[in-house]
Enzyme design. Structure first.
Site, PDB file in Angstrom:
ATOM      1  N   LYS A   1      40.774 -31.824 -37.427  1.00  0.00           N
ATOM      2  CA  LYS A   1      39.603 -32.396 -37.005  1.00  0.00           C
ATOM      3  C   LYS A   1      38.737 -33.261 -37.990  1.00  0.00           C
ATOM      4  CE  LYS A   1      36.237 -28.718 -37.491  1.00  0.00           C
ATOM      5  NZ  LYS A   1      35.032 -27.573 -37.438  1.00  0.00           N
ATOM      6  N   ASP A   2      39.848 -32.638 -39.122  1.00  0.00           N
ATOM      7  CA  ASP A   2      38.745 -33.310 -40.890  1.00  0.00           C
ATOM      8  C   ASP A   2      39.816 -34.689 -40.585  1.00  0.00           C
ATOM      9  OD1 ASP A   2      37.185 -31.396 -41.000  1.00  0.00           O
ATOM     10  OD2 ASP A   2      38.406 -30.963 -42.349  1.00  0.00           O
TER      11      ASP A   2
ATOM     12  N   ARG B   1      27.632 -33.365 -33.311  1.00  0.00           N
ATOM     13  CA  ARG B   1      28.379 -32.776 -31.464  1.00  0.00           C
ATOM     14  C   ARG B   1      27.719 -31.278 -31.352  1.00  0.00           C
ATOM     15  NH1 ARG B   1      31.782 -29.379 -31.019  1.00  0.00           N
ATOM     16  NH2 ARG B   1      32.481 -28.863 -32.573  1.00  0.00           N
ATOM     17  N   ARG B   2      27.580 -30.312 -31.891  1.00  0.00           N
ATOM     18  CA  ARG B   2      27.240 -29.161 -31.260  1.00  0.00           C
ATOM     19  C   ARG B   2      26.113 -29.426 -31.084  1.00  0.00           C
ATOM     20  NH1 ARG B   2      30.384 -26.280 -36.339  1.00  0.00           N
ATOM     21  NH2 ARG B   2      32.374 -25.593 -35.183  1.00  0.00           N
TER      22      ARG B   2
ATOM     23  N   ARG C   1      24.784 -26.268 -44.007  1.00  0.00           N
ATOM     24  CA  ARG C   1      25.916 -26.406 -44.587  1.00  0.00           C
ATOM     25  C   ARG C   1      26.075 -25.537 -45.753  1.00  0.00           C
ATOM     26  NH1 ARG C   1      28.315 -31.054 -47.766  1.00  0.00           N
ATOM     27  NH2 ARG C   1      30.419 -29.571 -47.253  1.00  0.00           N
TER      28      ARG C   1
ATOM     29  N   ARG D   1      26.600 -19.213 -43.782  1.00  0.00           N
ATOM     30  CA  ARG D   1      26.091 -19.548 -42.938  1.00  0.00           C
ATOM     31  C   ARG D   1      26.224 -18.106 -41.944  1.00  0.00           C
ATOM     32  NH1 ARG D   1      28.790 -25.505 -40.589  1.00  0.00           N
ATOM     33  NH2 ARG D   1      29.600 -26.931 -42.757  1.00  0.00           N
TER      34      ARG D   1
END
Length: 330
Positions: free
Chosen positions: A89-90, A137-138, A159, A165
């Protein structure tokens, strides 16, 4: 660009370029084990720091696209490593001619998950719950779901690595954070998940849960042999699925930090004959969304998978998707 030449030595260790994060090291270690099995050669990890690892800006601010990838690709092109492992996805959707994706192994769980205080599920969070995520997106999909179901949440940009997190939750600064199931599985922390978000609620990022094994594009006999060996780790269905997802992303002219979700999977009730591709794009506050899907035969070629993604993107653009993406909308 002059390529560094080395004397042939089939017993020398293959050098695997990887980011330094705990997750990157874990998934690269798993790939290294698989490569040792198929080649019979030792594999050593070469740790590389990328811009995305050292910047403290949010991904939407620094563009997202390629920030975790460029340094690894530069090391490949300079001959400092033999192959590299990326979170798919990166990866930018445009593939450099000098490099090839030799393998896309079987995909991990593509879903997003919640890690919340008091082992709460998403729908059980208190009114005004603060949910941390660095992903537009989330944010877009969580806010849209909350609006549709009468939930009161606040999405907070964050981040940092997994420890950072989840630490926001343990400290009480946030009520929950959203992470990728695949990442937690790969580092052995899936037991901390308090809720799995259905893909009907939040579509994952294009390519989420999949890895990409990249190497030079066969300019020498050694490169050609390595491509063939790494190809044994390729999962054909994962490859066509993520190709369709990334084609949709490219056709929307969106980067990997845009509020775009996509997932290609087996259509319900079918024996691996049909694939369903779903796409979504929305404003981060969840007030406007375009979500469409299409179902058809599992693509048998790269070109057909690309066409499937483009076709769905065209339908989404016709319904106004372009105006919902900040980096494209003018």
């Amino acid at each position: 660009m002059s390529e560094r030449r080395e004397p042939p030595n089939e017993n020398r260790a293959l050098r695997l370029g990887t980011r330094r994060s705990k997750l990157a090291m874990a998934q690269s270690g798993q790939v290294a084990d698989a490569v040792r099995r198929v080649t019979g050669r030792p594999v050593e990890l070469v740790e590389i720091t990328t811009y995305g690892d050292v910047s403290r800006e949010h991904l939407a601010q620094i563009g997202g696209t390629g920030v975790f990838v460029t340094a690894l690709r530069d090391a490949l092109l300079r001959g400092e490593v033999d192959f590299a492992v990326h979170s798919l996805k990166d990866l930018p959707t445009a593939q450099p001619e000098e490099l090839t994706l030799a393998a896309i192994p079987l995909r991990e769980d593509p879903r997003d998950v919640i890690v919340a205080r008091d082992a709460l599920k998403f729908t059980d969070l208190p009114r005004g719950a603060r949910i941390g995520t660095g992903s537009p997106r989330r944010m877009a999909q969580l806010n849209a779901y909350a609006r549709a179901h009468g939930l009161d949440i606040e999405t907070v940009p964050v981040r940092g690595n997994v420890d950072t997190r989840i630490g926001f939750v343990h400290s009480g600064e946030l009520d929950a954070v959203v992470l990728a199931a695949a990442g937690l599985n790969r580092i052995g922390r899936s037991d901390e998940v308090t809720d799995f978000l259905s893909v009907d609620t939040v579509l994952p990022a294009p390519g989420q849960g999949a890895l990409a094994i990249e190497c030079r594009a066969g300019n020498t006999a050694r490169d050609t042999e390595l491509i063939a060996a790494l190809g044994e780790l390729d999962d054909p269905f994962t490859r066509v699925a993520v190709t369709a997802e990334r084609s949709l992303l490219a056709a929307l002219e969106a980067g990997c930090s845009a509020p775009v979700g996509a997932l290609a999977d087996l259509a319900d009730g079918q024996i691996v004959k049909e694939m369903r591709l779903r796409g979504v794009v929305g404003t981060t506050d969840g007030t406007r969304m375009v979500q469409l899907s299409t179902t058809g035969p599992v693509p048998q070629t790269h070109d057909r998978a690309m066409a499937l993604g483009r076709e769905l993107a065209d339908e989404m653009l016709a319904q106004g998707a372009a105006g919902l993406m900040g980096e494209r909308a003018q």
